[in-house]
Design a protein around this motif. Structure first.
Motif, PDB file in Angstrom:
ATOM      1  N   LYS A 130       5.292   1.450  -9.704  1.00  0.00           N
ATOM      2  CA  LYS A 130       5.015   2.591  -8.856  1.00  0.00           C
ATOM      3  C   LYS A 130       3.265   2.635  -9.097  1.00  0.00           C
ATOM      4  CE  LYS A 130       5.114   7.604  -8.837  1.00  0.00           C
ATOM      5  NZ  LYS A 130       5.909   8.914  -9.585  1.00  0.00           N
ATOM      6  N   ASN A 131       3.009   2.307 -10.373  1.00  0.00           N
ATOM      7  CA  ASN A 131       1.399   2.491 -10.622  1.00  0.00           C
ATOM      8  C   ASN A 131       0.537   1.600  -9.953  1.00  0.00           C
ATOM      9  OD1 ASN A 131       1.888   4.760 -12.358  1.00  0.00           O
ATOM     10  ND2 ASN A 131       1.823   3.718 -14.053  1.00  0.00           N
ATOM     11  N   VAL A 132       1.126   0.221 -10.006  1.00  0.00           N
ATOM     12  CA  VAL A 132       0.423  -0.563  -9.315  1.00  0.00           C
ATOM     13  C   VAL A 132       0.349  -0.387  -7.889  1.00  0.00           C
ATOM     14  CG1 VAL A 132       0.571  -3.219  -8.752  1.00  0.00           C
ATOM     15  CG2 VAL A 132       1.018  -2.513 -11.048  1.00  0.00           C
ATOM     16  N   LEU A 133       1.224   0.081  -7.077  1.00  0.00           N
ATOM     17  CA  LEU A 133       1.486   0.244  -5.641  1.00  0.00           C
ATOM     18  C   LEU A 133       0.330   1.582  -5.663  1.00  0.00           C
ATOM     19  CD1 LEU A 133       5.136  -0.067  -4.511  1.00  0.00           C
ATOM     20  CD2 LEU A 133       3.227  -1.326  -3.679  1.00  0.00           C
ATOM     21  N   LEU A 134       0.529   2.595  -6.043  1.00  0.00           N
ATOM     22  CA  LEU A 134      -0.221   3.641  -6.105  1.00  0.00           C
ATOM     23  C   LEU A 134      -1.727   3.083  -6.048  1.00  0.00           C
ATOM     24  CD1 LEU A 134       1.336   6.502  -7.823  1.00  0.00           C
ATOM     25  CD2 LEU A 134       1.069   6.442  -5.495  1.00  0.00           C
ATOM     26  N   LEU A 135      -2.166   2.436  -7.069  1.00  0.00           N
ATOM     27  CA  LEU A 135      -3.402   2.252  -7.300  1.00  0.00           C
ATOM     28  C   LEU A 135      -4.078   1.149  -6.333  1.00  0.00           C
ATOM     29  CD1 LEU A 135      -3.550   1.657 -11.221  1.00  0.00           C
ATOM     30  CD2 LEU A 135      -4.615   3.484  -9.910  1.00  0.00           C
ATOM     31  N   SER A 136      -3.224   0.235  -5.614  1.00  0.00           N
ATOM     32  CA  SER A 136      -3.447  -0.583  -4.890  1.00  0.00           C
ATOM     33  C   SER A 136      -3.679  -0.074  -3.183  1.00  0.00           C
ATOM     34  CB  SER A 136      -2.384  -1.915  -4.735  1.00  0.00           C
ATOM     35  OG  SER A 136      -2.295  -2.384  -5.798  1.00  0.00           O
ATOM     36  N   ILE A 137      -2.672   0.961  -3.316  1.00  0.00           N
ATOM     37  CA  ILE A 137      -2.872   1.458  -1.792  1.00  0.00           C
ATOM     38  C   ILE A 137      -4.032   2.357  -1.948  1.00  0.00           C
ATOM     39  CG2 ILE A 137      -1.640   3.426  -0.282  1.00  0.00           C
ATOM     40  CD1 ILE A 137       1.013   1.863  -1.173  1.00  0.00           C
ATOM     41  N   GLY A 138      -4.233   3.159  -2.798  1.00  0.00           N
ATOM     42  CA  GLY A 138      -5.416   4.194  -2.902  1.00  0.00           C
ATOM     43  C   GLY A 138      -6.694   3.366  -3.044  1.00  0.00           C
ATOM     44  N   GLY A 139      -6.623   2.239  -3.634  1.00  0.00           N
ATOM     45  CA  GLY A 139      -7.953   1.309  -3.511  1.00  0.00           C
ATOM     46  C   GLY A 139      -8.265   0.700  -2.163  1.00  0.00           C
TER      47      GLY A 139
END
Length: 185
Positions: free
Chosen positions: A124-133
């Protein structure tokens, strides 16, 4: 030396930013951080693949020095000029963040629930940070600059597109924090 450990008040930092912006206007330069990504991609040869990267990157060398200075200054500030790594935020905000699951609110510079090395083990964190970036990068390019470029440089040059972009940044930020953020956490 104690004065350097504390945040500087607006009446010192504001005029210093205004002085820098005045000097940049006098030498016909505009400040922004996201434009440096284009410059670095051009240096690495991206101009061979896309016309967007075909420009005189040497005219932007001075802005790369600004990025280098920000990195070095951040390192010095973090490791040598910081006595307290927690951000001073309002107690009500701390309670709100803790109710959303951010137990490190008020005790850490960044929420460890998102930015700690252990957080990278969470899909979840990796996806959120990637999508946000990706969204931040796309938005900065689509808007013709990042928040610092528009809010500091563009507004000081009285550019209408920068005013529109800054209003959009605020609307987007308020929408995110009040509507989307609670859904994610």
């Amino acid at each position: 030396m104690n004065w350097i450990y504390e945040p500087w008040p607006w009446y010192i930092a504001g005029p210093m930013i205004a002085l820098i912006m005045f000097l940049l206007i006098m030498v016909d330069k505009s400040f922004g951080m996201s434009s440096n990504l284009r410059t670095m991609c051009t240096i690495c040869g991206a101009g061979n693949k896309a016309d967007f990267f075909k420009f005189d990157w040497k005219s932007q060398k001075w802005n790369l020095v600004v990025v280098l200075g920000a990195v070095i200054g951040g390192f010095i500030g973090s490791y040598f000029l910081s006595t307290n790594t927690a951000v001073a935020i309002h107690p009500d905000t701390i309670l709100d963040l803790k109710s959303l699951g951010f137990e490190s609110a008020g005790t850490a510079y960044l929420p460890t629930e998102l930015f700690d090395t252990k957080a990278l083990l969470s899909i979840k964190n990796v996806l959120l940070l990637s999508i946000g970036g990706v969204l931040v990068g796309f938005g900065a390019r689509y808007a013709g600059g990042c928040t610092s470029g528009h809010a500091i440089s563009g507004l000081s040059n009285l550019q209408m597109p920068s005013l529109i972009a800054v209003i959009g940044f605020f609307i987007g930020g308020l929408t995110m924090i009040h509507f989307i953020f609670p859904l994610l956490f």
